[in-house]
Design an enzyme around this catalytic site. Structure first.
Site: not given
Ligand code: AMP
Length: 404
Positions: A7, A92, A181, A242, A388
């Site tokens: 990842n 990923r 996501h 964010r 994940e």
């Protein structure tokens, strides 16, 4: 199957070695601040996962991965002694654009298409591609799979993914909404269907991935029909650092008033806004909740705004779907914060989403998927734990098993 999950981020590398049969993690690695002189990498092996820290100053993400492979083949604690023992690699990838609608085996054609996706996630995709190239050279016989954050959302209809901008920007630059996501939303939806004991294709679900980044997806009959993240993961909810969606005119206004550059604005909107910008105590929700409890009014406002935006997104997806059977909460905040779940659903009871306080507060079974609404709540509320790396390993296993 022994799967190495990679990842790669813009300045980080997360990796795990996973035995998919028993869902067992054999190695964990995390490199942070990659590309700087303060970069470090921790590697740990099962069963005790005692972390050893390595200096990886000024290395690229791919060089960190190379270093990890060296440690994995040299360290006596490691479950492998040679790279040949790794059966497959699962990568990923943040952006798959319109090229990838599902996870893909990386052959020459897929690799060429990955190049075309780089401009869609210029901070993340190139680092992942560099890792893929390094591994293809080093382990040419080991199958590699790309698992995309965007793939689950390729079922969105044009009315959801198009921006009302001049048409040329879609044609020339592929500016449209892609979401993110996706692996998490897909998994959360499937787990909720299991909890409800009904096939996913019969259900309308609103999945809420609430972590450092956050997004909500309308999953109608198993398909994503809309999601809050857009062209980049900046759109949508208020997040840790964010801004989420704001009036786009604010960007040009600040640039003019303060002479800010494009890079400055990227930094402000991605790193200095959201919960951190409002609270002034950072973007980690635990710190913000603690500050609010101690009477910090900006922290309280940040939480109020955060909750309100989630409520509005859930309400809008209720309107977007033909039916809503359940709302699913996942990721760091969604899974762990009973307090925030209580605040979110306190405003949604009139829509038929009625939390059971005791079930919501229950912490004895952390890690277990569960239903936290009252028995006759017209719309169920579920909590699903996300992992994940494990999901990427399973998708990799699925795809690689098909070719053997
Ligand atoms: P993730 O990106 O999924 O790892 O989620 C990270 C976010 O989850 C951070 O903002 C954490 O503060 C938050 N988080 C984790 N545990 C809790 C908790 N028990 N209560 C509130 N927030 C939490």
């Amino acid at each position: 199957m022994l799967v190495l999950v990679v990842n790669a981020g813009s300045s980080s590398l997360k990796s795990q070695l996973i035995e998919t049969e028993g869902k067992v993690t054999r190695m964990k690695c995390l490199a942070e601040k990659v590309g700087t002189d303060q970069a470090y990498m921790t590697i740990s092996f099962a069963p005790d996962f005692a972390k050893v820290t390595y200096n990886v100053a000024d290395m690229s993400v791919a060089q960190c991965l190379r270093k990890l492979l060296d440690v994995m083949t040299d360290d006596p604690e490691s479950p492998i002694s040679g790279l040949g023992q790794i059966d497959a690699v699962g990568n990923r990838i943040v952006a798959g654009g319109e090229y990838f609608t599902k996870a893909a085996l990386i052959d020459d054609e897929a690799r060429a298409n990955l190049d075309k996706c780089e401009e869609l996630a210029p901070l993340h995709n190139p680092a992942a591609d560099a890792c893929i190239d390094m591994l293809r050279e080093l382990m040419p016989d080991t199958p590699q799979v790309a698992v995309f954050d965007t793939a689950f959302h390729t079922t969105m209809p044009p009315k959801a993914y198009m921006y009302p901008l001049p048409w040329q920007y879609y044609e020339e630059y592929h500016i449209r909404r892609y979401g993110a996501h996706g692996t998490s939303h897909r998994y959360a939806a499937q787990q909720a269907a299991n909890l409800l004991g009904r096939p996913l294709r019969d259900l309308g679900l609103i999945t809420c991935h609430l972590g450092n980044g956050g997004s909500i997806t309308a999953v109608n009959h198993g398909k994503s029909i809309d999601t809050t993240m857009g062209f980049t993961p900046l759109e949508g909810l208020m997040m840790g650092t964010r801004s989420g969606s704001i009036d786009p005119a604010i960007v040009t206004y600040i640039m003019r008033r303060e002479g800010k550059t494009f890079d400055d604005m990227d930094e402000i909107l991605n790193k200095e806004s959201g919960i951190a910008g409002i609270s002034g105590v950072g973007g980690d929700m635990r710190d913000v909740l603690e500050a609010a409890d101690a009477g910090n009014r900006r922290a309280e406002l940040a939480i109020d705004m955060y909750v309100y935006k989630i409520q509005k997104a859930i309400g809008s997806y209720y309107a977007a779907m033909t039916r809503t059977d359940a709302v699913v909460m996942t990721a760091g905040i969604g899974e762990n914060s009973a307090k925030l779940r209580e605040r979110i659903f306190a405003g949604l009871a009139h829509m038929g989403m009625i939390l059971d306080k005791e079930r919501n507060d229950f912490t004895g079974q952390i890690g277990a998927n569960r239903i936290i609404s009252i028995d006759d709540s017209p719309i169920r509320i579920c909590v699903v734990t996300t992992d994940e790396e494990m999901r990427i390993a399973r998708e990799t296993d699925n795809l690689v098993s098909q070719i053997h």
